[in-house]
Design a protein around this motif. Sequence first.
Motif, short mmCIF file in Angstrom:
data_model
loop_
_atom_site.label_atom_id
_atom_site.label_comp_id
_atom_site.label_asym_id
_atom_site.label_seq_id
_atom_site.Cartn_x
_atom_site.Cartn_y
_atom_site.Cartn_z
N LYS A 134 12.49 25.64 -4.61
CA LYS A 134 11.19 26.18 -4.18
C LYS A 134 10.73 27.28 -5.12
CE LYS A 134 9.00 28.38 -0.15
NZ LYS A 134 9.24 28.90 1.22
N ASP A 135 11.64 28.19 -5.47
CA ASP A 135 11.29 29.29 -6.38
C ASP A 135 11.04 28.77 -7.79
OD1 ASP A 135 11.60 31.00 -4.26
OD2 ASP A 135 13.56 31.77 -4.88
N GLY A 136 11.82 27.76 -8.20
CA GLY A 136 11.62 27.17 -9.52
C GLY A 136 10.27 26.49 -9.64
N ASN A 137 9.87 25.78 -8.59
CA ASN A 137 8.56 25.12 -8.59
C ASN A 137 7.43 26.14 -8.62
OD1 ASN A 137 9.74 22.60 -8.50
ND2 ASN A 137 9.60 22.40 -6.28
N LYS A 138 7.62 27.24 -7.92
CA LYS A 138 6.60 28.31 -7.91
C LYS A 138 6.45 28.90 -9.32
CE LYS A 138 5.43 32.74 -5.76
NZ LYS A 138 5.87 33.80 -4.81
N ALA A 139 7.57 29.17 -9.97
CA ALA A 139 7.53 29.71 -11.34
C ALA A 139 6.87 28.70 -12.28
CB ALA A 139 8.94 30.05 -11.81
N TYR A 140 7.16 27.42 -12.07
CA TYR A 140 6.56 26.36 -12.89
C TYR A 140 5.04 26.37 -12.76
CZ TYR A 140 5.66 21.59 -14.57
OH TYR A 140 5.17 20.50 -15.25
N GLN A 141 4.54 26.49 -11.54
CA GLN A 141 3.10 26.52 -11.30
C GLN A 141 2.44 27.74 -11.92
OE1 GLN A 141 2.96 26.22 -7.04
NE2 GLN A 141 3.52 24.05 -7.02
#
Length: 377
Positions: A134-141
């Motif tokens: 979840k945190d990785g996807n947020k950083a990706y966005q």
Amino acid sequence: MISKYLVSLFLLISSQAVAQTSQVQIAQNSVGKLQASIANKEDFKKQLTIIAEGIKALELAKVDKKTKNWPETWALKAYLSSYIAIIDDNESNADKYYGLATEAYEKAKTLDKYQSNNALITAANHNINSKKQKDGNKAYQQNDFITSYKLLKQVSDYFQTDTTLAVNTAICAQNIQYYNEALTYYKRAKDNGIKNFFVFQYLANIYSSKFESELAIKTLEDGLVVNPYHPYLTNDYINLLLDNDKYDKALKIIEGSIATEKRSKLLLFLYGYLQQSELNNKPTAEIAFKNALDIDQNYFDALYQLGLVYINNSNDALKEKNKQKASSFINRAELTLLRAHEINPNDRNTIQLLIQIYTRKNKLDKVQELKRKLNEF
């Protein structure tokens, strides 16, 4: 992904824990209540209330001299804390419990020498990785590819068959120029059956950049098996074959592709180019270039190569001492190359060919005009 682990989770309660502490029992009961709450699809607020009872009991259990070093204590704490981390809407609170869950998970693994709490520890690790994702996807966005890569890499190494996760990890690695790492995760996605054309395309590009041409060619061939006649893969494949002097193979692919993509000016151009340059088949090359120009009359490359065909035909006619035929072809070359020059007036090769034509025609004023233009570049 989360509920599957929670519903199937069973408690492994040691007889020692049952006999000696009620606090660990309270935490264990919280897990049971939580499973029932999930099965009944109760809202997250209800679940957080249930978890709070267990967390409160564990705070006492972890300072009690009898239970502070029990693997059950830390396995339960890791599990309940990790679940808060993935369901709490309060980001700050979720991050706090993520940290606590990670710490408890490591301690539980160390203490649980006989793996009697393996189900709890496995579920906690699953939840921890879900939070990382979840945190990785947020950083990706947010285009924070360094942070995203660090997190998604760990998650992908845990969920190794998740092709979407592997691709996202590879994209992050590629964005921060970790090309070897990108190769690893694109390959993981490919090996686990992904069919998206761009994965094969990116993999081939990375292999090519490492001068591993055969692997690049094989990757595109694999991509075309699951994406037959895909235009991007086909074009890359043809270009790679041409770059590596595999002309016979390229010609067969082009012929097959033209049959399914009759309106592809690029394929027609490449077919004509190979007929002209490799097979010296000028009549077939001329037809291919003309067909490409039927699709796009302003296609510069086709005009230029068609002009070359006419010049070569004119030269052949001169060798045969057929001046009329030679003159006819040179006139066609002139008209074709003038059109190419009109489309791309700064192309030096076109200007030089026109200078040759006008020199043969003894049009010296045109020759001087074009030479002056060349000197201006």
